[in-house]
Design a protein around this motif. Structure first.
Motif, short mmCIF file in Angstrom:
data_model
loop_
_atom_site.label_atom_id
_atom_site.label_comp_id
_atom_site.label_asym_id
_atom_site.label_seq_id
_atom_site.Cartn_x
_atom_site.Cartn_y
_atom_site.Cartn_z
N CYS B 68 9.55 -46.61 60.67
CA CYS B 68 10.11 -46.77 61.54
C CYS B 68 9.14 -47.59 62.66
O CYS B 68 7.89 -48.18 62.07
CB CYS B 68 9.20 -44.66 62.43
N CYS B 70 13.03 -47.87 63.24
CA CYS B 70 13.79 -48.85 62.40
C CYS B 70 15.28 -49.75 63.62
O CYS B 70 16.13 -49.61 63.04
CB CYS B 70 14.55 -47.68 61.61
N CYS B 84 17.22 -43.24 68.80
CA CYS B 84 16.96 -43.74 67.64
C CYS B 84 18.07 -42.11 66.86
O CYS B 84 17.91 -41.40 67.27
CB CYS B 84 15.78 -43.63 67.76
S1 SF4 Z 1 15.48 -43.13 63.80
FE1 SF4 Z 1 13.92 -42.77 65.14
S2 SF4 Z 1 12.34 -41.83 64.00
FE2 SF4 Z 1 13.70 -42.60 62.16
S3 SF4 Z 1 12.38 -44.28 61.26
FE3 SF4 Z 1 14.35 -45.20 62.93
S4 SF4 Z 1 12.70 -45.11 65.26
FE4 SF4 Z 1 12.11 -43.69 63.79
#
Ligand code: SF4
Lengths: 135, 115
Positions: B68, B70, B84
């Motif tokens: 995270c 990501c 996300c």
């Molecule tokens: S989906 Fe959102 S919470 Fe999960 S790792 Fe990616 S950015 Fe982070």
């Protein structure tokens, strides 16, 4: 919000679902066992409801994922048989088969994944879930 | 380190990363708290604050894309959802995160290919 609270909430909801099932299934020893089992639910157990079609919703999730818990609660409130499996808590063989299943749907282990017969819904989407179990 | 303290540290660090990408923490504080807490647990177990909603396989190439935030690895997909996958972050203009749904990657790729 903490994990324990979610688990406790899920358990109390499950109890609400399991009690009527227990009454309905008193005639059959097997089902009686099921309701007993359901009350003792730990994550990764099969939650046995009384699905008229005999089909099972398989739900893959993660113990850390809030959407997986919402998905699980959605199906537990419905009259379907739910098999909820947490990928991160599963044994190696189960994990491998979940990986294969997800890659066959072009998904990279994004959870929750709900499977009902040949239909698959990736992501928490109550509208799609309702359609899924209507089919 | 104390979980709450680490959650606050991650919050500050992540804020700096996602801001230039056009994202902010979701206004749904309950989800944010829950996810950050899971990430602290995942960090304790696996060494990095991995995604709570996507599965780790143990393969480096796969797992490193799930630290995270990501967002850079899934930019187009997340931009299409305005969030996300976990919903920890949303586009800066989002006021009602409940109105945003998770669009499966397959569905996103198919709709993109149609365009
Ligand atoms: S989906 Fe959102 S919470 Fe999960 S790792 Fe990616 S950015 Fe982070």
């Amino acid at each position: 919000m903490d994990t324990q609270k979610i688990i406790d909430d899920a358990r109390s909801m499950l109890r609400k679902v399991a009690e009527p099932l227990g009454i309905r299934s008193e005639a059959e020893d097997n089902n009686k066992d099921n309701s007993q089992e359901t009350k003792e639910l730990s994550l990764n157990d099969t939650e046995k409801g009384q699905d008229k079609s005999g089909n099972v919703v398989i739900l893959y999730g993660l113990s850390t994922c809030p959407w997986c818990k919402k998905a699980r609660n959605f199906f537990m409130e419905k009259d379907v048989t739910l098999d909820y499996i947490e990928y991160d808590k599963a044994d190696e063989d189960t994990r491998k088969s979940i990986e294969e299943e997800c890659s066959s749907h072009m998904e990279k282990l994004a959870f929750p994944v709900a499977i009902y017969g040949d239909d698959v819904v990736v992501g928490y989407d109550p509208k799609k879930y309702a359609d899924l179990i209507k089919r | 380190m104390d979980t709450k303290k680490r959650m606050e540290q991650l919050r500050t660090m992540f804020e700096r990363v996602v801001d230039p990408l056009g994202y902010k923490f979701s206004p749904d504080e309950e989800i944010v708290e829950f996810l950050l807490e899971q990430e602290v647990m995942l960090e304790k177990e696996n060494g990095s604050p991995y995604c709570p909603c996507q599965g780790l396989t143990g393969e480096r190439d796969h797992d490193m894309k799930l630290v995270c935030p990501c967002i850079p690895f899934h930019r187009e997909h997340y931009d299409a959802m305005k969030r996300c996958w976990c919903g920890l972050y949303v586009h800066k203009d989002v006021k009602d995160p409940d109105s945003l749904i998770q669009i499966p990657l397959k569905e996103f790729l198919e709709s993109r290919n149609k365009e």
